[in-house]
Design an enzyme around this catalytic site. Sequence first.
Site, mmCIF file in Angstrom:
data_model
loop_
_atom_site.group_PDB
_atom_site.id
_atom_site.type_symbol
_atom_site.label_atom_id
_atom_site.label_comp_id
_atom_site.label_asym_id
_atom_site.label_seq_id
_atom_site.Cartn_x
_atom_site.Cartn_y
_atom_site.Cartn_z
ATOM 1 N N SER A 649 -30.486 16.632 4.079
ATOM 2 C CA SER A 649 -29.237 16.284 3.390
ATOM 3 C C SER A 649 -28.189 15.720 4.346
ATOM 4 C CB SER A 649 -28.674 17.508 2.670
ATOM 5 O OG SER A 649 -28.321 18.525 3.586
ATOM 6 N N LYS A 692 -21.307 23.063 -0.940
ATOM 7 C CA LYS A 692 -20.894 22.180 0.150
ATOM 8 C C LYS A 692 -19.477 21.647 -0.068
ATOM 9 C CE LYS A 692 -25.601 20.734 1.338
ATOM 10 N NZ LYS A 692 -26.598 19.641 1.336
#
Length: 799
Positions: A649, A692
């Site tokens: 990611s 996140k």
Amino acid sequence: MTDSLKLPTSSLKLQISQADYTILTDSTESRVTHILGQERAQSALSFGVAMQNPGYNIYVMGEPGTGRLSMITNHLTPISHQQETPPAYAYVENFENNREPVAIELPAGQAQTFCKDINRLIDNLIATFPEAFESPSYQQKKTAIERTFNQRYNSAIDLVEQRSKEKSIALFRDTDSITFAPIRDGKVLGEEQFNQLPQEDRETFHKDTEILEDYLGDILIELPQWRRALVEKNRQLDNATIRLAISPLFKDLTDRYQNIDNVITYLSEIKKDLSESIKDLFVQSQSLENFSDGTKKQLLKDQYQPNILIDYKENTGAPVIYEPNPTYQNLFGRIEYSSEQGALTTNYQRICAGSLHQANGGYLILDADKLLNTPFVWEGLKRALKAGRIEIESPYAELGINTVTLKPEVIPLNIKVILVGSREIYYLLQDYDNEFNEMFRILADFDYDIPRTANNMLEFAQLMKQQAQDSGAKPLAKSAIISLMEHSCRLAEHQGRLSAHINDALEIIGEANFLCKAEEIDNTHIQQALVAREYRNGRIAQSILDEMLDGTILINTADSVVGQINGLTVLEVGGSSFGAPSRITVTVYPGSRGIVDVEREAELGLSIHSKGVMILTGYLGNCYAQEFPLAISASITLEQSYGHIDGDSASLAELCCLISALTLIPIKQSFAVTGSINQYGEVQAIGGVNEKIEGFFKLCKGRGLTGEQGCIIPHANIRNLMLKQEIITAVEQGEFAIYAVSNVEQALQLLTGEVPGKKDSNGAYPEDSLNFKAISRLKEISDLGNDKEEDNHENEAEL
């Protein structure tokens, strides 16, 4: 262009429509009895339950907390009520070999009745005996037998006495002994008088006595046979008396159980054994007659009372049993022991049933991980299913440790076993156990999440209300159900799907009920419970945030820097996970080492992360190095990272940072980036997007929101957004922003403020574009490498 990438507040969270509100308002109060949103698993489970062929046991595959156990039980219960109730089983004494108790089968509900009938039989035996041996008829017959024996014995003694008189010797009878004494002048001499006789007379007496004793021995040589005949006639009399007395007691029992062969056989065996037992208790052993009737009753019960292993009430259907602790003894049964004078003893009364006995004829639910972690159980279960019988034995016998003194008769096994376990266990069993697929042919695969259809939303609302009612919690308001649904979507990380972890929502109801002081639970109480849970589990997340705020961990949220970017990571500790930003830096310099992943070189980067870094080379070569060799040396690292890193990611952030270092164009530090890329620069979805974003937002909020800060995420992750309300409010007020990009160029334009540029008809980028600067820099590095190679060749030629 950048404004079009900014997400509106409506995209940041699930928006319940008015139609959804109506569904929740109009939901009925009917109970949810089937598996919520698991049609595939439901179909497999229904097929496996209906399929009666051998080997069609079921493995339920899914993650813990999805409510598999309760859903399976709710599915099986109504089905089991429609099925035939299995027979009862009891163990009884084996009169031929008491080490091998006999199992008898009875119709459902009759085991307890049969046990009471045997108990009543014992009471009748105690009332019948010893009175039966005291009746006039019995006493007359017994006296006649003894009289015949005595007459024969006395006749023999009379013959000896007659001959002794002829020799002037007296014969004395004292119980079982016979003695002789001399007679003189019609009187029996005493020992002193006998000693005064002449020596000749004394010797004559002794010789005559020896002759008489020999004669006595000859005439009584058949005495043992007479005694055996006496004993045999008494035994026959006792047996006839016992049979005559107990015959009426057994007649009713025989008539009542005439259609049950096992019971008739056992009653017949009791009849045979009672002859000895009754004589031992009531005739021969005089010492036992001093015991109370209660003691005698207990002795008879220990010998004849059936040990009911399992019995179900009639017409209750098939059993559904869940065994939470599948040890060998709990599953297959056990034999208990008692200590008597330092020795361990046991009998058929101490045989205890296991879960296989309790579920026989029905369904047994087991946890696969517990089953496999317990010694001997998995192999024992396979043997039982394959053989179709339950055998109570010691699992340690194969190790040379013999602890069994009984070998009970095996019981036929007809059962459907349902294993509940994870995907890892299922695939391991498939790969390493050849018998697994033969015995568990049905897989019921539970999904991680559930489509958020109107019907599933309705059933979710019903299930939440049902749980609140069953647990004794206060009623749920409509707003509380909506909050629970939103939280379920957050767990599923999808606006269009509900999490299959139903237990998590049920736990929140209990926690909200604890916090609720009103008459019903609404959305504020649900949110309080969620905030309280996050606070309880948030020590490490808060510590990391504090270190960022005080400068221990270096993260910029303002200004612009070349070769530096804020990536987004998810940290998992125990049962909690949270997001946090992480600084990524890149340095570029001439050379041909390629892109060096510092995490990989330090053995901290795992395989997927390393793959993401390798993709960067493919992107640079495809986009920028079509006309010259790609010769570059670059170093990429996650700063202040000291643990293992996995996942790709960060590859979007790493690529943007690499291009920044290559072109010397600074990146805005007010952004944080997450996303995976492929070799063509397309941005791919990642996991943990909500955590996140929230991790970076907390840092920005702690330093003060400026309106310039925001997060860049993959466009494919928009449907995964289920952000907290404070972030949505900040976006609505223009203090924070969420951008969704589909390719690298969109991200670069947001981060640098420069247009990447597009190729013209000649395949060239505009000179003022970011891509043109990247190509120029790469060609410059490539030319430097070529010049250095030429110089080396010239030096070699001179040498």
